[in-house]
Design a protein around this motif. Sequence first.
Motif, PDB file in Angstrom:
ATOM      1  N   LYS A   1      18.763  11.798   3.130  1.00  0.00           N
ATOM      2  CA  LYS A   1      18.528  12.617   1.942  1.00  0.00           C
ATOM      3  C   LYS A   1      17.116  13.173   1.940  1.00  0.00           C
ATOM      4  O   LYS A   1      16.878  14.338   1.570  1.00  0.00           O
ATOM      5  CB  LYS A   1      18.774  11.800   0.680  1.00  0.00           C
ATOM      6  CG  LYS A   1      18.556  12.569  -0.632  1.00  0.00           C
ATOM      7  CD  LYS A   1      18.816  11.683  -1.833  1.00  0.00           C
ATOM      8  CE  LYS A   1      18.661  12.478  -3.128  1.00  0.00           C
ATOM      9  NZ  LYS A   1      17.299  13.060  -3.260  1.00  0.00           N
ATOM     10  N   ALA A   2      16.154  12.350   2.366  1.00  0.00           N
ATOM     11  CA  ALA A   2      14.765  12.796   2.382  1.00  0.00           C
ATOM     12  C   ALA A   2      14.590  14.016   3.275  1.00  0.00           C
ATOM     13  O   ALA A   2      13.874  14.963   2.928  1.00  0.00           O
ATOM     14  CB  ALA A   2      13.863  11.655   2.848  1.00  0.00           C
ATOM     15  N   HIS A   3      15.233  14.020   4.441  1.00  0.00           N
ATOM     16  CA  HIS A   3      15.108  15.159   5.340  1.00  0.00           C
ATOM     17  C   HIS A   3      15.919  16.351   4.854  1.00  0.00           C
ATOM     18  O   HIS A   3      15.538  17.502   5.080  1.00  0.00           O
ATOM     19  CB  HIS A   3      15.513  14.759   6.759  1.00  0.00           C
ATOM     20  CG  HIS A   3      14.445  14.014   7.494  1.00  0.00           C
ATOM     21  ND1 HIS A   3      14.126  12.716   7.219  1.00  0.00           N
ATOM     22  CD2 HIS A   3      13.592  14.406   8.482  1.00  0.00           C
ATOM     23  CE1 HIS A   3      13.146  12.317   8.011  1.00  0.00           C
ATOM     24  NE2 HIS A   3      12.801  13.330   8.783  1.00  0.00           N
ATOM     25  N   LYS A   4      17.017  16.086   4.205  1.00  0.00           N
ATOM     26  CA  LYS A   4      17.778  17.198   3.625  1.00  0.00           C
ATOM     27  C   LYS A   4      16.980  17.871   2.521  1.00  0.00           C
ATOM     28  O   LYS A   4      16.929  19.104   2.430  1.00  0.00           O
ATOM     29  CB  LYS A   4      19.109  16.689   3.092  1.00  0.00           C
ATOM     30  CG  LYS A   4      20.105  16.293   4.175  1.00  0.00           C
ATOM     31  CD  LYS A   4      21.394  15.744   3.583  1.00  0.00           C
ATOM     32  CE  LYS A   4      22.378  15.356   4.681  1.00  0.00           C
ATOM     33  NZ  LYS A   4      23.624  14.760   4.115  1.00  0.00           N
ATOM     34  N   ASP A   5      16.340  17.062   1.678  1.00  0.00           N
ATOM     35  CA  ASP A   5      15.521  17.619   0.602  1.00  0.00           C
ATOM     36  C   ASP A   5      14.354  18.427   1.160  1.00  0.00           C
ATOM     37  O   ASP A   5      13.907  19.399   0.529  1.00  0.00           O
ATOM     38  CB  ASP A   5      14.987  16.503  -0.304  1.00  0.00           C
ATOM     39  CG  ASP A   5      16.087  15.822  -1.106  1.00  0.00           C
ATOM     40  OD1 ASP A   5      17.196  16.391  -1.180  1.00  0.00           O
ATOM     41  OD2 ASP A   5      15.837  14.716  -1.628  1.00  0.00           O
TER      42      ASP A   5
ATOM     43  N   LEU B   1       0.862  -1.177   0.000  1.00  0.00           N
ATOM     44  CA  LEU B   1       0.000   0.000   0.000  1.00  0.00           C
ATOM     45  C   LEU B   1       0.904   1.234   0.000  1.00  0.00           C
ATOM     46  O   LEU B   1       1.403   1.665   1.038  1.00  0.00           O
ATOM     47  CB  LEU B   1      -0.904  -0.010   1.233  1.00  0.00           C
ATOM     48  CG  LEU B   1      -2.001  -1.076   1.251  1.00  0.00           C
ATOM     49  CD1 LEU B   1      -2.569  -1.248   2.645  1.00  0.00           C
ATOM     50  CD2 LEU B   1      -3.102  -0.711   0.275  1.00  0.00           C
ATOM     51  N   THR B   2       1.135   1.791  -1.154  1.00  0.00           N
ATOM     52  CA  THR B   2       2.147   2.833  -1.298  1.00  0.00           C
ATOM     53  C   THR B   2       1.805   4.100  -0.524  1.00  0.00           C
ATOM     54  O   THR B   2       2.707   4.844  -0.131  1.00  0.00           O
ATOM     55  CB  THR B   2       2.349   3.176  -2.781  1.00  0.00           C
ATOM     56  OG1 THR B   2       1.081   3.563  -3.347  1.00  0.00           O
ATOM     57  CG2 THR B   2       2.886   1.975  -3.540  1.00  0.00           C
ATOM     58  N   SER B   3       0.499   4.349  -0.282  1.00  0.00           N
ATOM     59  CA  SER B   3       0.128   5.554   0.456  1.00  0.00           C
ATOM     60  C   SER B   3       0.642   5.534   1.889  1.00  0.00           C
ATOM     61  O   SER B   3       0.767   6.584   2.530  1.00  0.00           O
ATOM     62  CB  SER B   3      -1.390   5.724   0.458  1.00  0.00           C
ATOM     63  OG  SER B   3      -2.008   4.606   1.081  1.00  0.00           O
ATOM     64  N   ALA B   4       0.933   4.344   2.423  1.00  0.00           N
ATOM     65  CA  ALA B   4       1.411   4.232   3.804  1.00  0.00           C
ATOM     66  C   ALA B   4       2.923   4.384   3.916  1.00  0.00           C
ATOM     67  O   ALA B   4       3.445   4.571   5.015  1.00  0.00           O
ATOM     68  CB  ALA B   4       0.995   2.885   4.394  1.00  0.00           C
ATOM     69  N   LEU B   5       3.639   4.295   2.811  1.00  0.00           N
ATOM     70  CA  LEU B   5       5.099   4.301   2.849  1.00  0.00           C
ATOM     71  C   LEU B   5       5.644   5.714   3.020  1.00  0.00           C
ATOM     72  O   LEU B   5       5.129   6.675   2.455  1.00  0.00           O
ATOM     73  CB  LEU B   5       5.666   3.668   1.582  1.00  0.00           C
ATOM     74  CG  LEU B   5       5.246   2.224   1.295  1.00  0.00           C
ATOM     75  CD1 LEU B   5       5.885   1.735  -0.003  1.00  0.00           C
ATOM     76  CD2 LEU B   5       5.616   1.309   2.460  1.00  0.00           C
ATOM     77  N   ARG B   6       6.731   5.827   3.786  1.00  0.00           N
ATOM     78  CA  ARG B   6       7.446   7.089   3.974  1.00  0.00           C
ATOM     79  C   ARG B   6       8.938   6.834   3.743  1.00  0.00           C
ATOM     80  O   ARG B   6       9.472   5.803   4.151  1.00  0.00           O
ATOM     81  CB  ARG B   6       7.230   7.649   5.381  1.00  0.00           C
ATOM     82  CG  ARG B   6       5.790   7.996   5.710  1.00  0.00           C
ATOM     83  CD  ARG B   6       5.312   9.211   4.926  1.00  0.00           C
ATOM     84  NE  ARG B   6       3.971   9.622   5.335  1.00  0.00           N
ATOM     85  CZ  ARG B   6       2.840   9.144   4.835  1.00  0.00           C
ATOM     86  NH1 ARG B   6       2.885   8.189   3.888  1.00  0.00           N
ATOM     87  NH2 ARG B   6       1.672   9.584   5.256  1.00  0.00           N
ATOM     88  N   GLN B   7       9.570   7.811   3.143  1.00  0.00           N
ATOM     89  CA  GLN B   7      10.981   7.664   2.811  1.00  0.00           C
ATOM     90  C   GLN B   7      11.843   8.417   3.814  1.00  0.00           C
ATOM     91  O   GLN B   7      11.778   9.639   3.930  1.00  0.00           O
ATOM     92  CB  GLN B   7      11.251   8.217   1.401  1.00  0.00           C
ATOM     93  CG  GLN B   7      12.684   8.079   0.921  1.00  0.00           C
ATOM     94  CD  GLN B   7      13.166   6.637   0.922  1.00  0.00           C
ATOM     95  OE1 GLN B   7      13.786   6.178   1.882  1.00  0.00           O
ATOM     96  NE2 GLN B   7      12.874   5.930  -0.161  1.00  0.00           N
ATOM     97  N   VAL B   8      12.627   7.665   4.594  1.00  0.00           N
ATOM     98  CA  VAL B   8      13.580   8.281   5.525  1.00  0.00           C
ATOM     99  C   VAL B   8      14.979   7.727   5.302  1.00  0.00           C
ATOM    100  O   VAL B   8      15.871   7.915   6.131  1.00  0.00           O
ATOM    101  CB  VAL B   8      13.157   8.074   7.000  1.00  0.00           C
ATOM    102  CG1 VAL B   8      11.890   8.844   7.316  1.00  0.00           C
ATOM    103  CG2 VAL B   8      12.984   6.600   7.311  1.00  0.00           C
ATOM    104  N   ASP B   9      15.164   7.052   4.179  1.00  0.00           N
ATOM    105  CA  ASP B   9      16.480   6.558   3.769  1.00  0.00           C
ATOM    106  C   ASP B   9      17.117   5.618   4.791  1.00  0.00           C
ATOM    107  O   ASP B   9      18.341   5.609   4.954  1.00  0.00           O
ATOM    108  CB  ASP B   9      17.436   7.731   3.479  1.00  0.00           C
ATOM    109  CG  ASP B   9      16.936   8.616   2.346  1.00  0.00           C
ATOM    110  OD1 ASP B   9      16.288   8.074   1.432  1.00  0.00           O
ATOM    111  OD2 ASP B   9      17.180   9.834   2.387  1.00  0.00           O
ATOM    112  N   SER B  10      16.297   4.842   5.486  1.00  0.00           N
ATOM    113  CA  SER B  10      16.869   3.860   6.412  1.00  0.00           C
ATOM    114  C   SER B  10      17.217   2.558   5.699  1.00  0.00           C
ATOM    115  O   SER B  10      17.859   1.682   6.283  1.00  0.00           O
ATOM    116  CB  SER B  10      15.897   3.580   7.563  1.00  0.00           C
ATOM    117  OG  SER B  10      14.653   3.107   7.068  1.00  0.00           O
TER     118      SER B  10
END
Length: 727
Positions: free
Chosen positions: A690-694, A628-637
Amino acid sequence: MRFWVGMVALALACGGCGSRHDRVKPDPPVPPPAVLAGPSYSASLALDSNSENVWVASEDAGTVTLVSVVLDRFVRGPVVQVGAEPTSIALSPDNRTLYVTNRGSGTVSVVDALALNVRANIPVGAEPIGCALTPLGDKLYVASSLAGTVAVIDTASLSVAKTIALTDGTFPFAVAVTNDDPAHADEKVYVTQFFGQLGPGQRPSVSGDTDRGRVGKVTVIGTATDSIVGTIELGPRPTGFASDRTAFGGSSTEQTFAFPNLLNTVVLRGKRGYVVNVACSPDGPVSFTTNTQAFVSVFDRVSGRELPAATINLNAAVKSESEPGLFFNTPWGMALSPREPKGIVLSAASDVAVVLTLSADGSPSATQPGGGVKRIDTGKNPRSAVINKTGTRAYVHNHVSRDVTVINLSDDTVVGTFGVSDLPAAGTLAASILRGEELFNTSRGSSSVATAPAGRMSTNGWGSCFSCHPFGWTDSIVWNFADGPRKTIPLNGIFARNDPAAHRILNYSATRDEVEDFELNIRRVSSSTAQDGRTGLIIDSPIADIPNLVPRANSGRSPDWDDVVNYIRHGVRSPISPFRGVNVSAGRAPFAQAGCSSCHAGPRWTSSARTYTPPPTTPPVTIVDGQLTSALRQVDSFVSGEVTDRNTAARGAAGFNPPSLLGFWAFPPYLHNGQAATVDEILTRVLNSKAHKDAGIAGRLEDPAARASLVLFLMSVDDATVPEVAQ
């Protein structure tokens, strides 16, 4: 003056004859102080010194109950209300005082065993579990699991004399105290650390924890100084079972190892110590015969080292049977006879006591003379056992059935059972919750069709929900799964205590949306594929008819699953923070400043939410590669090179389903792959991603004071914390 006049009158009456009357009688001899008969260890029940009465703690009822057991006539007597979730009890040598750890209250209740009332409630730290007395009963040692400390209670003043912080690990759990110093001036206290520990600076590999990657630890405390005097390490051992490791360059019959985890009981006899634990074998591929094992690890008290040749795997003994029977999931208690070289180990999930024999040097064996393993059926979910002073009776406390099984150790038969607290009325929510707890804790379960001996929860008793989710939480292991390395997620964040209707999306890769989807774990992880249709709670449906997400829902297909869901929703709470009640409000501002609330807010402390009634439909829900892509978050872990249990590329590059922050701090290491050892390290890895830097968030917590206040705030989040509002 009256005393002397009386003495003169007595002398005159006797005529000063020098008879026995003019000799002053000597004072009667002072009786020696009461002393415990042997080493003490933590358990949820205790026998008095005459083996005539047993006290039992009822965790669900918040009570301790006195039962007379004279001549096997079980008479249930007084019940004393103590604190929330009484877990372990200790009885003073003179039988007059009972000490009860209240896990939910963070206290020890001191019960007058004669007056049958609570004299005091002593605060000891977050979630006390095990406790044990010194031989003279002058000190009580209490393992406060979530405080990471051992409290030393002076039983004369009923106060905490000292608090000992575990500097070499976390989550102190079970306690045992020696009884071999003639003066009792310097006994030794052994405290298990519940979770297997990584070495300093170590992290799980790119495919998760390895079979030899952790050790179990037992902290040793000296009573003379009440300080830590050593640590005993219990290492990984061969299991006696093989795995197909050809995908990783190994053989198709490669010997597996397992390391001690969930160290729940420690008992002492002579120079030996015995630690019961759920040993883990997380290397891929996932196999129901190798995931968890039933270890009794043995150490030498003189050298302070494990005795590898004496450590046993109870399941290996089953494998050696001519016709292998029920295996032993979740070993959870042990008791040794004070007279005979034998004892019992409890399999909490398999609902049996396993008879052990000890060799001359104290090495245990579950294989009986002539072969085979001796199993004694108990009640539901046995967790603690004690044996009387003559070694003729064992008393086994069954947590879920709320009763005690009495075993005649002369012939290993059950002579009776007595209840200690009432069961809920049939048809009530409480009854459904208890039934769900039973299914969650058992490796057997009931069955409505012909099945393997274990019942419907696993093949031959191999697996249970509890063995990976103790108390509904997590075993803290990073497993090699089909999606990649995945640390076991606590289940307390699926629902929220203040909003039980809300429901998060499940698994790190958002591949499930119902608790009932874990039917697949029963069939694939805890069972042989040959048993398809004969294990699981959705009766008579093949595994092909058990979807993760689409095309149909799994809820509503099984009354048993309805009960399990009720247990998780209403019966599984979050860990209680040691900072509950401490003012940590300074951490809320940096929490918002760092963008934490965008992924971790609301009643479940996560952005993950099921916004539809299963099954999902597209649109508006988008499913890509089963996620379920709507639940995914990118934090580069995600770490490049992460692989699955079959050595293929892992999921995670697209992001992860944010877990709940409720009590997450209690279970290091952190992140889906265990790559953060501390809460502060999470901030380093995530905020510098990277996600937080962006997003322009990285670098916002350069102020050390703000960072420290945020860490403290994160470590305070539990069911009592007011949730943050999503931004």
